[in-house]
Design an enzyme around this catalytic site. Structure first.
Site, PDB file in Angstrom:
ATOM      1  N   ARG A  57      18.118  -9.632 -16.933  1.00 19.99           N
ATOM      2  CA  ARG A  57      17.045 -11.252 -16.371  1.00 19.99           C
ATOM      3  C   ARG A  57      16.754 -11.078 -14.689  1.00 19.99           C
ATOM      4  NH1 ARG A  57      18.492 -15.994 -15.575  1.00 19.99           N
ATOM      5  NH2 ARG A  57      19.253 -16.047 -17.426  1.00 19.99           N
ATOM      6  N   TYR A 110      -9.865 -15.857 -16.293  1.00 18.65           N
ATOM      7  CA  TYR A 110      -9.033 -15.716 -18.798  1.00 18.65           C
ATOM      8  C   TYR A 110      -8.626 -16.854 -18.999  1.00 18.65           C
ATOM      9  CZ  TYR A 110      -5.780 -14.087 -21.801  1.00 18.65           C
ATOM     10  OH  TYR A 110      -5.177 -13.822 -22.876  1.00 18.65           O
TER      11      TYR A 110
HETATM   12  C1  LIG Z   1      -4.726 -10.962 -20.654  1.00 13.98           C
HETATM   13  C2  LIG Z   1      -5.235 -11.674 -19.247  1.00 13.98           C
HETATM   14  C3  LIG Z   1      -3.774 -12.290 -18.793  1.00 13.98           C
HETATM   15  C4  LIG Z   1      -2.757 -12.295 -19.482  1.00 13.98           C
HETATM   16  O1  LIG Z   1      -1.730 -11.910 -20.133  1.00 13.98           O
HETATM   17  P1  LIG Z   1      -0.981 -11.454 -21.352  1.00 13.98           P
HETATM   18  O2  LIG Z   1      -0.481  -9.953 -21.332  1.00 13.98           O
HETATM   19  O3  LIG Z   1      -1.554 -11.115 -22.187  1.00 13.98           O
HETATM   20  O4  LIG Z   1      -0.053 -12.474 -20.965  1.00 13.98           O
HETATM   21  C5  LIG Z   1      -4.292 -12.740 -18.075  1.00 13.98           C
HETATM   22  N1  LIG Z   1      -5.281 -12.139 -16.991  1.00 13.98           N
HETATM   23  C6  LIG Z   1      -6.738 -11.251 -17.369  1.00 13.98           C
HETATM   24  C7  LIG Z   1      -7.692 -10.977 -16.857  1.00 13.98           C
HETATM   25  C8  LIG Z   1      -5.920 -10.857 -18.545  1.00 13.98           C
HETATM   26  O5  LIG Z   1      -7.309 -10.381 -18.968  1.00 13.98           O
END
Ligand SMILES: *Cc1c(COP(=O)(O)O)cnc(C)c1O
Length: 393
Positions: A57, A110
């Site tokens: 970790r 996002y």
């Molecule tokens: C998919 C995505 C995330 C989140 O990532 P995960 O790996 O799904 O947790 C954050 N920012 C952007 C721009 C993304 O496309």
């Protein structure tokens, strides 16, 4: 002399050489914990006086190799890898902000990040405001307690591009940092730290992986002390990347430069194709010369590349989108992006379903909006497939 990015992607992170015939590929250190010969050794490793690992970790040799590559290609001074993009976003916020601080975030985020920030505002006493940093002056939204500005290099799903240099200059007039989620660009296309950002975040699940088989997240910082603040939260909250996934990400990074160039080439060709098609209204791609973000993309991005993601608006709204998605054959309908094969998504019901209809409308995400993740296929085949899909919309 420093080698070019494609060369560095091919050679970095191969690890130390324990014998005269080292394995060409880094071994996967598939262990949660590491053994010590003595209390003195344990002290030396904890005090960073001797090289060693303690517990996965906190860090693992495969993480080290991955982080070496990422820090280098993002032009940072350290990187940390986590189990998902959201894990990377969360530990960045938890590490850098405290109750009472103000976070200024761009509107084009996002969906998961937008929900996380609202959750932080509602439950953890961090004040959050959203502003359109692509169009508005960030200085107008800064408060005394603003400690972080957060944006994406290429916003999701409308592919808008903010001026990172200008935002960083405004932030650095006070004790405020800038974090940029660069998932849609990848370091092949943009290196936000070189434009003045303090922290770069990736959902490594997307282009850094590129094969739809790893979940991961990455944080790269310009200042090792900032990275330490973030990783303190990483260790405490614990979204640890598995050594196997770290190893797969290293494997994927070897081809990142090649892949990104092809993704961008196919996306540009598709954007130009869609722009003249029946049933299609606006097409959103900064590589199109009539995009309002074309000039800033030219200034901030490498080699004229604008990424592999584009969106298009179907003039027939939700009913047309349903027909479009129902007509897919080789192209997949996926609520994700950045794989080697072309896929499409429907932001109103996937990445942005957590927003109210009003919030979606305000963010410009209409019911006819289709997001396309251009894959690595032959460009003429893609054009023919989308022609057939549109003919039946
Ligand atoms: C998919 C995505 C995330 C989140 O990532 P995960 O790996 O799904 O947790 C954050 N920012 C952007 C721009 C993304 O496309």
């Amino acid at each position: 002399m420093k080698k070019n990015l494609a060369t560095r992607l091919s050679r970095l992170g191969e690890g130390t050489r324990p014998s005269i015939t080292p394995a060409k590929s880094l071994p996967i250190t598939w262990s949660s914990v590491f053994a010590f010969d003595s209390l003195a050794d344990l002290e030396a490793v904890y005090q960073k006086e001797a090289a060693g690992h303690i517990y996965t970790r906190l860090g693992n040799p495969v993480h080290d190799a991955l982080q070496e590559i990422l820090a280098d290609i993002e032009e940072g001074r350290g990187a940390r890898a986590y189990a998902s993009g959201m894990g990377a976003v969360a530990v960045t916020i938890l590490g850098l902000l405290r109750s009472g601080d103000h976070l200024l975030a761009d509107t084009g985020l996002y969906g998961g990040t937008y929900q996380l920030f609202n959750d932080l505002a509602a439950r953890f006493g961090i004040a959050v405001t959203f502003a359109d940093l692509k169009r508005e002056d960030p200085a107008d939204h800064l408060r005394d307690k603003t400690r972080l500005i957060y944006l994406e290099t290429i916003s999701n799903p409308l592919m808008e591009v903010a001026d990172i240099r200008r935002i960083a200059a405004a932030a650095h007039r006070q004790d405020c940092r800038v974090a940029v989620d660069s998932t849609f660009a990848s370091p092949v296309i943009c290196r936000p730290l070189s434009l003045g950002a303090d922290v770069v975040i990736h959902s490594a699940t997307k282009y850094l992986c590129g094969h739809s088989d790893v979940m991961g997240g990455v944080v790269v910082a310009a200042d090792p002390a900032v990275l330490e603040e973030i990783h303190r939260a990483g260790v405490l909250y614990g979204p640890t990347l598995s050594p196997m996934d770290a190893w797969l990400l290293i494997r994927s990074l070897r081809t990142l430069d090649l892949r990104m160039r092809r993704h961008a080439q196919n996306a540009l060709a598709l954007a130009g194709f869609f722009a003249g098609q029946p049933h299609v209204g606006r097409v959103f791609y900064p590589g199109l010369s009539d995009s309002p973000f074309h000039d800033i993309a030219r200034r901030q991005f490498s080699d004229g590349l604008c990424g592999g993601m584009l969106s298009l608006e179907l003039t027939g709204g939700k009913a047309a989108a349903e027909r479009f998605l129902g007509n897919l054959e080789g192209i997949k309908f996926l609520p994700s992006l950045a794989g080697y094969s072309t896929s499409v998504s429907y932001p109103a019901a996937t990445s942005h379903r957590g927003l109210t209809k009003e919030a979606r409308a305000k963010a410009g995400i209409g019911d006819g909006l289709i997001r396309v993740s251009a894959g690595l296929e032959d460009s003429a085949d893609l054009r023919a497939e989308f022609t057939a899909i549109l003919e039946r919309v």
